[in-house]
Design a protein around this motif. Structure first.
Motif, PDB file in Angstrom:
ATOM      1  N   UNK A 112     -27.841  12.114  74.366  1.00 55.83           N
ATOM      2  CA  UNK A 112     -27.826  13.514  74.789  1.00 55.83           C
ATOM      3  C   UNK A 112     -28.920  14.315  74.092  1.00 55.83           C
ATOM      4  N   UNK A 113     -29.035  14.157  72.773  1.00 58.52           N
ATOM      5  CA  UNK A 113     -30.044  14.906  72.009  1.00 58.52           C
ATOM      6  C   UNK A 113     -31.454  14.509  72.433  1.00 58.52           C
ATOM      7  N   UNK A 114     -31.693  13.230  72.643  1.00 62.91           N
ATOM      8  CA  UNK A 114     -33.020  12.762  73.040  1.00 62.91           C
ATOM      9  C   UNK A 114     -33.338  13.147  74.491  1.00 62.91           C
ATOM     10  N   UNK A 115     -32.319  13.141  75.340  1.00 59.99           N
ATOM     11  CA  UNK A 115     -32.520  13.581  76.723  1.00 59.99           C
ATOM     12  C   UNK A 115     -32.897  15.056  76.766  1.00 59.99           C
ATOM     13  N   UNK A 116     -32.237  15.871  75.955  1.00 59.09           N
ATOM     14  CA  UNK A 116     -32.605  17.295  75.863  1.00 59.09           C
ATOM     15  C   UNK A 116     -34.032  17.459  75.351  1.00 59.09           C
ATOM     16  N   UNK A 117     -34.416  16.658  74.350  1.00 61.23           N
ATOM     17  CA  UNK A 117     -35.793  16.715  73.832  1.00 61.23           C
ATOM     18  C   UNK A 117     -36.796  16.374  74.930  1.00 61.23           C
ATOM     19  N   UNK A 118     -36.459  15.376  75.757  1.00 60.82           N
ATOM     20  CA  UNK A 118     -37.341  14.985  76.863  1.00 60.82           C
ATOM     21  C   UNK A 118     -37.484  16.115  77.878  1.00 60.82           C
ATOM     22  N   UNK A 134     -47.554  15.561  80.723  1.00 59.70           N
ATOM     23  CA  UNK A 134     -46.200  16.125  80.757  1.00 59.70           C
ATOM     24  C   UNK A 134     -45.177  14.995  80.758  1.00 59.70           C
ATOM     25  N   UNK A 135     -45.393  13.992  81.606  1.00 58.34           N
ATOM     26  CA  UNK A 135     -44.468  12.856  81.691  1.00 58.34           C
ATOM     27  C   UNK A 135     -44.460  12.053  80.391  1.00 58.34           C
ATOM     28  N   UNK A 136     -45.633  11.908  79.765  1.00 59.28           N
ATOM     29  CA  UNK A 136     -45.704  11.191  78.496  1.00 59.28           C
ATOM     30  C   UNK A 136     -44.885  11.909  77.430  1.00 59.28           C
ATOM     31  N   UNK A 137     -45.006  13.225  77.339  1.00 56.19           N
ATOM     32  CA  UNK A 137     -44.241  13.992  76.355  1.00 56.19           C
ATOM     33  C   UNK A 137     -42.740  13.840  76.629  1.00 56.19           C
ATOM     34  N   UNK A 138     -42.357  13.884  77.895  1.00 57.64           N
ATOM     35  CA  UNK A 138     -40.935  13.701  78.235  1.00 57.64           C
ATOM     36  C   UNK A 138     -40.455  12.311  77.825  1.00 57.64           C
ATOM     37  N   UNK A 139     -41.260  11.292  78.097  1.00 61.58           N
ATOM     38  CA  UNK A 139     -40.885   9.924  77.710  1.00 61.58           C
ATOM     39  C   UNK A 139     -40.771   9.806  76.186  1.00 61.58           C
ATOM     40  N   UNK A 140     -41.684  10.449  75.478  1.00 60.51           N
ATOM     41  CA  UNK A 140     -41.641  10.409  74.013  1.00 60.51           C
ATOM     42  C   UNK A 140     -40.426  11.164  73.475  1.00 60.51           C
ATOM     43  N   UNK A 141     -39.970  12.177  74.203  1.00 62.42           N
ATOM     44  CA  UNK A 141     -38.745  12.873  73.819  1.00 62.42           C
ATOM     45  C   UNK A 141     -37.550  11.937  73.815  1.00 62.42           C
TER      46      UNK A 141
END
Length: 195
Positions: free
Chosen positions: A105-111, A134-141
């Protein structure tokens, strides 16, 4: 060590072939007529990076993430392109690791928040910051969660800014030139994966 060198050689060949296949299918390359020139040192760079980085960990998940991030660094330097075919497996693997660790949940919110924050500049800049970033930052989240993602973004932004400044200073680029920021986020992510 020898096994990881052999693995690096195999992954170098497979990665280079994969990149060539992605290039042949894409109509959006920034430098379609310069593929051969821009990829001249790809195999040597890819092999050296993998041989060094894969020896830094024994965690197969982190090895897979490093592999994808190195390939993304290469495609963004060569063609200013981050391919969904690489970003999606990176995101899925990050999601699986977050789920296994009990912090999905926390990592999904970060993404969502990280990708969302980068979406606005991508829209406003009209291409200076691309959708791949943008997609890379979301994946890294999904990999890092909010606190470490912030470290990755800050480190990547500073490194990219310094590199852009040096390229402008040496007249290899000017202030209106496009600049690939994805590699700096990817390289900073590799650093934080290994620390």
């Amino acid at each position: 060590m020898l096994a990881k060198i052999i693995l690096s050689a195999i992954l170098t060949c497979a990665g280079s072939l994969w990149i060539n296949k992605l290039y042949s299918r894409s109509a959006e390359l920034s430098f379609p007529n310069e593929i051969a020139r821009r990829s001249r040192y790809r195999a040597a760079i890819l092999f050296c990076a993998l041989a060094f980085l894969l020896n830094a960990t024994d965690d197969l998940r982190i090895m897979a993430a490093i592999y994808l991030l190195v390939l993304m660094t290469i495609t963004d330097f060569e063609q200013y392109m981050l391919f969904d075919a690489m970003t999606l497996p990176l995101a899925l693997l990050g999601g699986i690791c977050a789920w296994q660790g009990g912090f999905l949940t926390e990592h999904l919110l970060a993404a969502i928040i990280g990708g969302g924050i980068f979406l606005l500049p991508a829209i406003i800049s009209k291409g200076a910051l691309g959708g791949g970033d943008v997609k890379l930052i979301a994946a890294l989240g999904l990999w890092f969660g909010s606190e470490k993602l912030l470290n990755v973004v800050l480190t990547g932004t500073i490194a990219g800014g310094v590199a852009a400044f040096l390229l402008i200073l040496t007249k290899q680029k000017d202030r209106k030139s496009y600049f690939a920021y994805g590699p700096y986020f990817a390289l900073s992510a590799i650093y934080f994966l290994l620390t």
